[in-house]
Scaffold this motif. Sequence first.
Motif, PDB file in Angstrom:
ATOM      1  N   TYR A  99       0.837  -1.209   0.000  1.00  0.00           N
ATOM      2  CA  TYR A  99       0.000   0.000   0.000  1.00  0.00           C
ATOM      3  C   TYR A  99       0.868   1.255   0.000  1.00  0.00           C
ATOM      4  O   TYR A  99       0.601   2.219  -0.739  1.00  0.00           O
ATOM      5  CB  TYR A  99      -0.908  -0.005   1.226  1.00  0.00           C
ATOM      6  N   LEU A 100       1.918   1.272   0.827  1.00  0.00           N
ATOM      7  CA  LEU A 100       2.774   2.450   0.927  1.00  0.00           C
ATOM      8  C   LEU A 100       3.456   2.765  -0.390  1.00  0.00           C
ATOM      9  O   LEU A 100       3.682   3.931  -0.737  1.00  0.00           O
ATOM     10  CB  LEU A 100       3.833   2.243   2.021  1.00  0.00           C
ATOM     11  N   GLN A 101       3.791   1.710  -1.144  1.00  0.00           N
ATOM     12  CA  GLN A 101       4.472   1.921  -2.415  1.00  0.00           C
ATOM     13  C   GLN A 101       3.575   2.578  -3.459  1.00  0.00           C
ATOM     14  O   GLN A 101       4.052   3.086  -4.465  1.00  0.00           O
ATOM     15  CB  GLN A 101       5.011   0.582  -2.939  1.00  0.00           C
ATOM     16  N   THR A 102       2.254   2.559  -3.228  1.00  0.00           N
ATOM     17  CA  THR A 102       1.326   3.209  -4.165  1.00  0.00           C
ATOM     18  C   THR A 102       1.162   4.693  -3.854  1.00  0.00           C
ATOM     19  O   THR A 102       0.590   5.440  -4.660  1.00  0.00           O
ATOM     20  CB  THR A 102      -0.066   2.542  -4.109  1.00  0.00           C
ATOM     21  N   LEU A 103       1.629   5.122  -2.682  1.00  0.00           N
ATOM     22  CA  LEU A 103       1.501   6.527  -2.308  1.00  0.00           C
ATOM     23  C   LEU A 103       2.471   7.387  -3.105  1.00  0.00           C
ATOM     24  O   LEU A 103       3.570   6.943  -3.460  1.00  0.00           O
ATOM     25  CB  LEU A 103       1.767   6.706  -0.806  1.00  0.00           C
ATOM     26  N   PRO A 104       2.099   8.628  -3.395  1.00  0.00           N
ATOM     27  CA  PRO A 104       2.947   9.495  -4.238  1.00  0.00           C
ATOM     28  C   PRO A 104       4.105  10.128  -3.473  1.00  0.00           C
ATOM     29  O   PRO A 104       4.348  11.326  -3.577  1.00  0.00           O
ATOM     30  CB  PRO A 104       1.948  10.558  -4.713  1.00  0.00           C
ATOM     31  N   PHE A 105       4.798   9.331  -2.678  1.00  0.00           N
ATOM     32  CA  PHE A 105       5.953   9.824  -1.926  1.00  0.00           C
ATOM     33  C   PHE A 105       7.136   8.897  -2.153  1.00  0.00           C
ATOM     34  O   PHE A 105       6.965   7.676  -2.153  1.00  0.00           O
ATOM     35  CB  PHE A 105       5.661   9.867  -0.415  1.00  0.00           C
TER      36      PHE A 105
ATOM     37  N   LEU B  74       8.616   9.150   2.822  1.00  0.00           N
ATOM     38  CA  LEU B  74       7.572   8.405   3.529  1.00  0.00           C
ATOM     39  C   LEU B  74       8.046   8.017   4.934  1.00  0.00           C
ATOM     40  O   LEU B  74       7.307   8.148   5.913  1.00  0.00           O
ATOM     41  CB  LEU B  74       7.204   7.156   2.735  1.00  0.00           C
ATOM     42  N   GLY B  75       9.282   7.528   5.024  1.00  0.00           N
ATOM     43  CA  GLY B  75       9.844   7.175   6.333  1.00  0.00           C
ATOM     44  C   GLY B  75       9.904   8.382   7.257  1.00  0.00           C
ATOM     45  O   GLY B  75       9.556   8.298   8.440  1.00  0.00           O
ATOM     46  N   TRP B  76      10.335   9.525   6.702  1.00  0.00           N
ATOM     47  CA  TRP B  76      10.407  10.762   7.487  1.00  0.00           C
ATOM     48  C   TRP B  76       9.020  11.178   7.957  1.00  0.00           C
ATOM     49  O   TRP B  76       8.823  11.536   9.124  1.00  0.00           O
ATOM     50  CB  TRP B  76      11.024  11.869   6.626  1.00  0.00           C
ATOM     51  N   LEU B  77       8.042  11.125   7.063  1.00  0.00           N
ATOM     52  CA  LEU B  77       6.686  11.569   7.375  1.00  0.00           C
ATOM     53  C   LEU B  77       6.057  10.718   8.471  1.00  0.00           C
ATOM     54  O   LEU B  77       5.422  11.242   9.401  1.00  0.00           O
ATOM     55  CB  LEU B  77       5.832  11.524   6.107  1.00  0.00           C
ATOM     56  N   MET B  78       6.241   9.393   8.387  1.00  0.00           N
ATOM     57  CA  MET B  78       5.659   8.506   9.395  1.00  0.00           C
ATOM     58  C   MET B  78       6.262   8.778  10.767  1.00  0.00           C
ATOM     59  O   MET B  78       5.556   8.855  11.779  1.00  0.00           O
ATOM     60  CB  MET B  78       5.871   7.050   8.988  1.00  0.00           C
ATOM     61  N   ALA B  79       7.585   8.926  10.807  1.00  0.00           N
ATOM     62  CA  ALA B  79       8.254   9.207  12.087  1.00  0.00           C
ATOM     63  C   ALA B  79       7.816  10.565  12.639  1.00  0.00           C
ATOM     64  O   ALA B  79       7.608  10.719  13.845  1.00  0.00           O
ATOM     65  CB  ALA B  79       9.767   9.168  11.905  1.00  0.00           C
TER      66      ALA B  79
END
Length: 437
Positions: free
Chosen positions: A327-333, A338-343
């Motif tokens: 799912y994460l790989q489908t996001l436009p990041f 993505l790792g930075w945003l989640m943290a």
Amino acid sequence: MTIAIVVLCICLLVFLITYQKVNAFIAFLIISLTTGYLLGLPLGELAKSVQKGIGDTLGSLVTIIVLGAMLGKLVASSGAAQQISGSLIQAFGQKNMAWGLMLTGFIIGIPLFYNVGFVLMIPLIFALVHQFKLHPLVTGIPMMASLSVAHGFLPPHPSPAALVAQFDANMGTTLFYGIIVSIPAIICAGPIFSKTLTHLPIRSLKAFQGEPIPESQLPSRTSSFITALFPVFLLVVTTLADLKIDKSSALTPLIHLIADPSMVMLIAICVATYTLGLRLGKKMEEIMVIYTDAVKDVAMILLIIAGAGSLKEVLLVSGVSKEIAGYLQTLPFPPLVLGWLMAAIIRVCVGSATIAGLTAAGMIYPIVSTGLVNPNLMVLSIGAGSLMFSHVNDTGFWLFKEYFNLSVKETIRSWSLMESIVSIVGLIGVLVLNQFI
């Protein structure tokens, strides 16, 4: 549905830690069991998965973190940290005091845990403020930025060291990249940003001035610098040696042994025991008491890391990690963003940089395991995200507020913005570095 369950459990984790004030280790265990049950993991496997996650995570980290704490404690108690700071401030002079304190914070921040470094350096900052009639925030923010960056970006600090282990990254390479990324982050959040704080009021800080160790009792400058930075030297040297020496060489196994982070810290602590202990006339019993106290300081940190490891293992065993990764790989990041945003999101919700980094790591691990992203850079990206916008749910926020005698609004204007600048510039640095690797 599985992703909804994971999101719900993460929200419950935030609720337990932030609002119910549940110990983070206990909260992680409860959430690990709850997540596993809701995801349909067989009950017979659930307890085993939690135990395996704890064991696997701590197995590679206990030595590094405990020995790192011992080294930091000895550097502080022996006066080596005071010697380092005094030497650098003397070298930079009064005009460039902020830059001298920035470099001091960075060097001292490598072996010292953040809270120890903070409390240790506060008397020095206040002494300089009164001696040279300086603004406390303009003087203190550069050092605080350096300590914060070292805490979030650089092994052997707990969160970066745990991320290196989880992503199977190289600690020497991560440290090297981390130093490169740290430089612009510290400069922007330190000397440059601090100049915007001159309008904030100055209040009495005399209560926090400490008594320095007499100069005659301090270790030498050479001994202080070499001992504090020895793990960095050894990691960099062994990493470069591994690249230069032929793989078939008889020296390769020895280099690999010495380059192991646990061995690096063991050698460093042996060197420090002599240079900052026995050589200064301390008895072995005194040094061991210092080391025992250091272990007490990091006991809860180790348990929190263990709890985060149990959650990661449950997500892996249940198979939901692969689904989340898809799912994460489908996001436009990009993965690093993505790792930075989640943290960053978890940091703002929970307050703890360590918990934010470790929780995000468990979620992002499947993407790292595919080999689509450099694991060393992902460690730094998540580390940068874990420092984002510290506010009222972070102990560091209140530590800074009380020591500098600020209002909540003033603390957000200074401390919270400083942490946000460190985080954003750190991410930019990681993305730029990624273009050249």
